[in-house]
Scaffold this motif. Sequence first.
Motif, PDB file in Angstrom:
ATOM      1  N   LEU A  36       9.424  39.153 -20.297  1.00 13.06           N
ATOM      2  CA  LEU A  36       8.522  38.230 -20.985  1.00 13.06           C
ATOM      3  C   LEU A  36       8.466  38.516 -22.480  1.00 13.06           C
ATOM      4  O   LEU A  36       8.486  37.591 -23.303  1.00 13.06           O
ATOM      5  CB  LEU A  36       7.120  38.339 -20.379  1.00 13.06           C
ATOM      6  N   GLU A  37       8.426  39.773 -22.850  1.00 12.93           N
ATOM      7  CA  GLU A  37       8.241  40.135 -24.252  1.00 12.93           C
ATOM      8  C   GLU A  37       9.541  40.274 -25.028  1.00 12.93           C
ATOM      9  O   GLU A  37       9.555  40.079 -26.247  1.00 12.93           O
ATOM     10  CB  GLU A  37       7.463  41.453 -24.345  1.00 12.93           C
ATOM     11  N   ARG A  38      10.639  40.594 -24.337  1.00 11.59           N
ATOM     12  CA  ARG A  38      11.832  41.021 -25.069  1.00 11.59           C
ATOM     13  C   ARG A  38      13.085  40.192 -24.822  1.00 11.59           C
ATOM     14  O   ARG A  38      14.058  40.340 -25.553  1.00 11.59           O
ATOM     15  CB  ARG A  38      12.122  42.490 -24.724  1.00 11.59           C
ATOM     16  N   GLU A 300       0.543  35.514 -34.704  1.00 16.83           N
ATOM     17  CA  GLU A 300       1.058  35.845 -36.033  1.00 16.83           C
ATOM     18  C   GLU A 300       1.416  37.324 -36.164  1.00 16.83           C
ATOM     19  O   GLU A 300       1.642  37.810 -37.271  1.00 16.83           O
ATOM     20  CB  GLU A 300       0.019  35.464 -37.092  1.00 16.83           C
ATOM     21  N   ASP A 301       1.470  38.036 -35.041  1.00 20.12           N
ATOM     22  CA  ASP A 301       1.759  39.468 -35.083  1.00 20.12           C
ATOM     23  C   ASP A 301       2.908  39.809 -34.142  1.00 20.12           C
ATOM     24  O   ASP A 301       2.724  40.505 -33.145  1.00 20.12           O
ATOM     25  CB  ASP A 301       0.506  40.262 -34.696  1.00 20.12           C
ATOM     26  N   PRO A 302       4.125  39.311 -34.421  1.00 13.43           N
ATOM     27  CA  PRO A 302       5.262  39.590 -33.538  1.00 13.43           C
ATOM     28  C   PRO A 302       5.675  41.050 -33.622  1.00 13.43           C
ATOM     29  O   PRO A 302       5.461  41.706 -34.646  1.00 13.43           O
ATOM     30  CB  PRO A 302       6.363  38.670 -34.082  1.00 13.43           C
ATOM     31  N   PRO A 303       6.261  41.583 -32.555  1.00  4.08           N
ATOM     32  CA  PRO A 303       6.726  42.972 -32.585  1.00  4.08           C
ATOM     33  C   PRO A 303       7.942  43.107 -33.483  1.00  4.08           C
ATOM     34  O   PRO A 303       8.641  42.120 -33.747  1.00  4.08           O
ATOM     35  CB  PRO A 303       7.089  43.252 -31.122  1.00  4.08           C
ATOM     36  N   PRO A 304       8.207  44.303 -33.985  1.00  2.00           N
ATOM     37  CA  PRO A 304       9.412  44.499 -34.801  1.00  2.00           C
ATOM     38  C   PRO A 304      10.662  44.196 -33.995  1.00  2.00           C
ATOM     39  O   PRO A 304      10.701  44.396 -32.782  1.00  2.00           O
ATOM     40  CB  PRO A 304       9.338  45.981 -35.195  1.00  2.00           C
ATOM     41  N   VAL A 305      11.682  43.698 -34.681  1.00  2.00           N
ATOM     42  CA  VAL A 305      12.906  43.283 -33.997  1.00  2.00           C
ATOM     43  C   VAL A 305      13.534  44.435 -33.232  1.00  2.00           C
ATOM     44  O   VAL A 305      13.966  44.288 -32.090  1.00  2.00           O
ATOM     45  CB  VAL A 305      13.917  42.700 -35.009  1.00  2.00           C
TER      46      VAL A 305
END
Length: 385
Positions: A36-38, A300-305
């Motif tokens: 879901l997240e990655r 508006e706070d996506p995780p670092p790539v």
Amino acid sequence: MNMLLLRIACCCLGGWWATACASAGACSVPVFRYALERWSADLYEVDVFFRGELTAEERRHLSRLEDAAQANGGTVNWEIVRCNIERELPPDLAKVREALGDVAWPQVVLRQPGGRRGSPIVWSGPLAMADENLARSPGRTELMRRLLAGDAVVWMVLVGDDEQAQAVTHRLQDALATLAEEIPLPSGVGLPGSELFARIPLKIRFSVQTVDGRDADEAVLRNLLTPHALAAVTPTETLVVPIFGRGRALAVFRAADVEETLIGDVSRFLCGACSCQVKESNPGFDLLLSVNWDDQLFGEDPPPVDARSPPAEAVYVPIPGGLAEPAVAAASADAAPSQAPPDGHHDAAGEPRPEPLARRRFGRNTALLAGLLVVIMAVLGARRR
């Protein structure tokens, strides 16, 4: 179909085995949450065939399809390929154009991801009939709502036969209610390397979604699923699809093949630690959907790539040497009376030390995936008889 069944089980076991052996600090995030997240959804291919120049209205319609693509800031996981039939086409597109026969141009062909390798056609029709609704339907809208609300796995029952659907729905509901209480979250979630980024609470929660596959609004959805069925199916057959992550289907089962053991093994695998983080090494396929997953999950706070990508190289850890020579071992025993036996796990004070997390996960996941392989092979054996 038999080989596809075997591939699903072996891919799970083989991919996990390689990762577990390479790194003692394997990811503890459950498979469903890691996906879901990655894992970004694979792109479907929309081939637009036309002759010569498009009219102004046709260009506007084509632009709307292109604007809907995620790569252009839209929400649909597709890519548009313009195909002028007055020019030489690549061999795979030439075959698709030939299959269309004598039709009025322009025509649109929607193909599964990997279309340039001959993936099945999901839908075809005039350009005027092609729009973003190909990626939308009541069933898929409800599916996305459940996944974004925190369901670990949505077991979709695509109804073709009412009696089959009712029977398998009861089996699923009974089994999943028990599994939701029994399956624990993996240890180590939230530690470095196993961070969670989405705002959705992490829970082991399952749901059963019934979708009428006979409904004209769900025709594209059925076309998305049927080519992936693990056995030949009829138009009136009920299908069962465990879906997780960003609308990723693990497999497509016939309702008659979905028994308690299979439900348990699939659920435990998807709720276990994500041992193989490379998406392409895992079984399953993505549905065509219209949703901005990153906005819905992270705002508006996506995780670092780099935190959303698997490590480029395996991380190697030192392996303890074997037993010392007898004479050396005897001398060491005098100096270190609390030394652990060769097969034990003790700290310097001689107290038992908990078995390493990676090794505990190694044994647990091996058993789960081996069980899944046994179930799938049993289904194969029953079908042969």
